[in-house]
Write a protein that holds these residues in place. Structure first.
Motif, mmCIF file in Angstrom:
data_model
loop_
_atom_site.group_PDB
_atom_site.id
_atom_site.type_symbol
_atom_site.label_atom_id
_atom_site.label_comp_id
_atom_site.label_asym_id
_atom_site.label_seq_id
_atom_site.Cartn_x
_atom_site.Cartn_y
_atom_site.Cartn_z
ATOM 1 N N UNK A 36 -0.296 5.006 6.263
ATOM 2 C CA UNK A 36 -0.769 3.909 5.445
ATOM 3 C C UNK A 36 -2.313 4.625 5.320
ATOM 4 N N UNK A 76 0.740 -1.244 0.157
ATOM 5 C CA UNK A 76 -0.016 0.072 0.097
ATOM 6 C C UNK A 76 0.808 1.336 -0.090
ATOM 7 N N UNK A 77 1.807 1.199 0.703
ATOM 8 C CA UNK A 77 2.475 2.718 0.894
ATOM 9 C C UNK A 77 3.434 2.732 -0.270
ATOM 10 N N UNK A 78 3.714 1.750 -1.050
ATOM 11 C CA UNK A 78 4.628 1.794 -2.171
ATOM 12 C C UNK A 78 3.651 2.100 -3.407
ATOM 13 N N UNK A 79 2.567 1.683 -3.355
ATOM 14 C CA UNK A 79 1.359 2.016 -4.512
ATOM 15 C C UNK A 79 1.283 3.481 -4.473
ATOM 16 N N UNK A 80 1.318 4.063 -3.258
ATOM 17 C CA UNK A 80 0.836 5.526 -3.328
ATOM 18 C C UNK A 80 2.168 6.095 -4.170
ATOM 19 N N UNK A 81 3.255 5.793 -3.636
ATOM 20 C CA UNK A 81 4.480 6.339 -4.542
ATOM 21 C C UNK A 81 4.515 6.359 -5.887
ATOM 22 N N UNK A 104 12.067 6.317 7.572
ATOM 23 C CA UNK A 104 10.875 6.708 6.440
ATOM 24 C C UNK A 104 10.053 7.870 7.071
ATOM 25 N N UNK A 156 1.584 8.659 -7.397
ATOM 26 C CA UNK A 156 2.151 9.809 -7.489
ATOM 27 C C UNK A 156 3.048 10.228 -8.795
ATOM 28 N N UNK A 166 -1.918 6.849 2.371
ATOM 29 C CA UNK A 166 -1.598 6.115 1.087
ATOM 30 C C UNK A 166 -2.876 5.525 0.413
ATOM 31 N N UNK A 199 -0.544 10.968 0.025
ATOM 32 C CA UNK A 199 0.214 11.292 1.177
ATOM 33 C C UNK A 199 1.129 10.136 1.445
ATOM 34 N N UNK A 200 2.134 9.630 0.488
ATOM 35 C CA UNK A 200 2.669 8.240 0.357
ATOM 36 C C UNK A 200 3.647 8.551 1.397
ATOM 37 N N UNK A 201 4.293 7.232 1.939
ATOM 38 C CA UNK A 201 5.380 6.975 2.835
ATOM 39 C C UNK A 201 6.431 6.888 1.788
ATOM 40 N N UNK A 202 7.599 7.528 2.240
ATOM 41 C CA UNK A 202 8.635 7.635 1.221
ATOM 42 C C UNK A 202 9.539 6.414 1.715
ATOM 43 N N UNK A 203 10.339 5.688 0.673
ATOM 44 C CA UNK A 203 11.095 4.562 1.051
ATOM 45 C C UNK A 203 10.433 3.406 0.999
#
Lengths: 293, 338
Positions: free
Chosen positions: B257, A186-191, B292, A194, B260, B271-275
């Motif tokens: 989370x 999920x968190x990588x999906x958002x990157x 992160x 974007x 995201x 608002x993604x989490x980096x890394x």
């Protein structure tokens, strides 16, 4: 203005042999599908497994040959192209695949994977190509010092960035993204989402976005088509389709998305396949919004 | 909801893998509990240790993996001290595990009916004579249409959703009191997912099950959970009742989370989490999320934060909320970063 991509009455049938003495059975994976995408637009093709959305995407690129119908790209009939002409046309229409683990050659270095389309299409001299690869790495947010690494040395999100850099190497105008983030965390999906939005703005890309995640489609698509068993059952501007879904299948699909808010009461609509006519043609329900009801 | 005595209590569980260079923990000092009729969701991304936690409870961690520390109290017994024979009687009969991919959990060369009947007979729940009818009843209980026909089907003849129902029927065969479902709907389409979640909820209410649901999807959490434990890099970094968690997420990772998930105004940046999640064995020395974290400050990279207790079942491991410092439980062995 002519649309960048126009798909008309596309049909793809798969035949399956039923043994030596019985007639083969025919499955219509794509059943008379039509839509068009304007330049700079993000068009979402949504549906569940077996809906024909991936097959539609591959037919457009002629990665599989459609059975019937028309695909027009910049006004030209793609299905009439010779092999050589088709190869040239593919510079301008690229695809990003779902699985960043299986879609990159594990024995090639990341830099070579991104450079390969440039070599195949005989673009530039070696030095120019290497400079372009470094530029592409930066464009998708990868570290150009990692050009010599192999795919397994990158994380899933980074691999998807490599796939994207490769797709963008030849400056395509259309990118078909087939579930580009569904294999990612999920968190990588958002990157990656974007990044896709940034790239579209910078490079004026047109996206055909194939996905099953309606939350994602709602977020990034201008217009959407909902596929069910090979047919488009509803299509229209994202906002209008999500606000007032007209087809029973769209309603059921929207009501099935889990909402990340425990305070919202659930109202599940269960699809009754007998409640609608599968042969009904699309008709306009509001401006630009069509449904097969 | 009044708290009943927990059916399952996990205390200070540390599970990891023995590699050449030492012990690499995948689950670090994890504690939680689940009561009958209660749903605890464990959320996390890949590598967070959520599945290893489930396998630890079932004692199905295979070498080079091993449970290094902790207690797992189920129904008054410490599962880590009972014999393998006793554990076999508990597995399946009292604790059932539902996997993500029903195709790999079912045996392709036996019919659905055979497999349910076997489960029933192994645990002495039915005789050769009564088992077939019980298998049909179980398929009916999970709303499989025409159960008397489906019972003779092989797994490949069923759709993904029906297969998952069959698997659930099988896991409920012995009326377990605790069901652990590890991403039970991840491989399914969204409309089928909705049906399976409804089925689980319904069965839980009818049978008073304690449900430990492992997922990466906060949407599923919001629909199913009474309480939530958020895992990151092997640790539970936040635990809270579901409403409290969504109303006021306290850990920056939980907030990341939630940020995201696509939502909000279309076309806006998420608002993604980096890394990315740190690989096992290469955890940073301090808070594993620190590299992160948009809100990290001085103490974060130095030592892992301990739990700050907010009362009412809320706790968080983050220096933003308290100075607590956790003693290093299992020092992560230095392993070459890939």
């Amino acid at each position: 203005m002519t649309p960048l991509l126009e798909v008309r009455n596309l049909v793809k049938e798969f035949t399956r042999s039923q043994g030596l003495f019985s007639a083969p059975s025919v499955v219509r994976a794509v059943d008379v599908v039509s839509f068009s995408i304007a330049e700079g637009e993000t068009f979402g093709l949504v549906g569940e497994s077996g809906s024909g959305k991936t097959t539609t995407g591959r037919c457009i690129l002629r990665l599989i040959e459609p059975t019937a119908g028309e695909v027009r790209f910049k006004g030209e009939d793609v299905l009439a192209f010779s092999r050589a002409r088709m190869r040239a046309a593919r510079r301008d229409m690229q695809i990003v695949f779902q699985d960043p683990y299986s879609s990159l050659n594990p024995r090639m270095r990341a830099g070579d994977i991104v450079e390969e389309p440039l070599i195949i299409h005989r673009t530039g001299r070696k030095v120019e190509r290497r400079a372009r690869v470094a530029e592409l790495f930066e464009l998708v947010g990868l570290d150009p010092t990692q050009l010599a690494r192999y795919p397994h040395q990158f994380s899933g999100g980074q691999r998807q960035r490599i796939g994207l850099a490769r797709a963008l190497a030849l400056n395509p105008s259309l990118v078909i993204a087939d579930e580009p983030v569904s294999a990612l965390d999920v968190s990588v999906q958002a990157q990656v989402i974007n990044l896709l939005m940034d790239l579209q703005e910078r490079l004026k890309l047109t996206y055909l976005f194939i996905a099953h995640d309606l939350r994602l489609v709602r977020h990034i698509c201008d217009r959407v088509a909902v596929m069910y068993l090979g047919k488009i059952v509803e299509t229209g501007p994202t906002e209008s389709l999500f606000a007032a879904p007209a087809h029973p299948y769209t309603r059921a699909l929207l009501s099935a998305i889990p909402i990340p808010d425990p305070a919202v009461p659930r109202q599940r609509i269960v699809l009754d396949p007998a409640s609608f006519d599968r042969t009904a043609p699309l008709r306009e329900v509001s401006s630009g919004h069509h449904a097969a009801v | 909801m009044p708290e009943r005595a927990p059916l399952l209590t996990v205390e200070h569980l540390t599970t990891g893998f023995q590699v050449r260079d030492g012990f690499v923990p995948a689950v670090i000092d994890v504690s939680f509990h689940v009561s009958a009729g209660d749903t605890l969701c464990i959320v996390g991304e890949s590598g967070s240790g959520k599945s290893v936690t489930a396998l630890s409870i079932m004692r199905l961690v295979e070498p080079p993996g091993r449970i290094a520390e902790g207690r797992i109290i189920f129904n008054g017994h410490d599962l880590l001290t009972v014999s393998e024979r006793e554990m076999q009687a508990i597995r399946g009969a009292q604790i059932a595990l539902i996997f993500q991919e029903p195709m790999t959990a079912l045996n392709p060369v036996f019919t659905i009916g055979n497999q349910i009947e076997e489960t029933l007979r192994v645990h002495g729940r039915a005789t050769r004579r009564t088992a077939p009818q019980q298998a049909i009843d179980l398929l009916a209980a999970v709303s499989i249409p025409e159960p008397q026909k489906r019972v003779r089907d092989y797994p490949h003849q069923l759709s993904g959703g029906m297969r998952q129902r069959a698997l659930i029927a099988m896991s409920l065969a012995c009326e377990p009191s605790l069901v652990i479902a590890d991403e039970p709907t991840t491989a399914l389409d969204v409309t089928i997912q909705a049906q399976i979640l409804e089925l689980l909820r319904d069965l839980q209410q009818r049978m008073g099950l304690a449900l430990l649901l492992i997922t990466h999807d906060l949407g599923v959490v919001a629909e199913m959970a009474d309480r939530v434990a958020v895992m990151y890099a092997g640790r539970i970094v936040e635990e809270a009742p579901v409403r409290a968690l969504f109303d006021d997420p306290k850990h920056p990772y939980t907030r990341g989370l939630m940020g995201s998930i696509p939502g909000g105004a279309p076309g806006t940046r998420l608002r993604a989490i980096q890394g990315t999640v740190p690989p096992l064995g290469a955890l940073p020395p301090g808070c594993a999320f620190a590299p992160r974290c948009p809100e990290r400050f001085d103490p974060c990279p130095k030592a892992p934060p301990g739990t700050t207790d907010f009362g009412g079942g809320r706790g968080v491991k983050c220096y933003l909320h308290g100075p607590a410092v956790e003693p290093q439980v299992a020092p992560p062995a230095p392993v070459e970063r890939v």
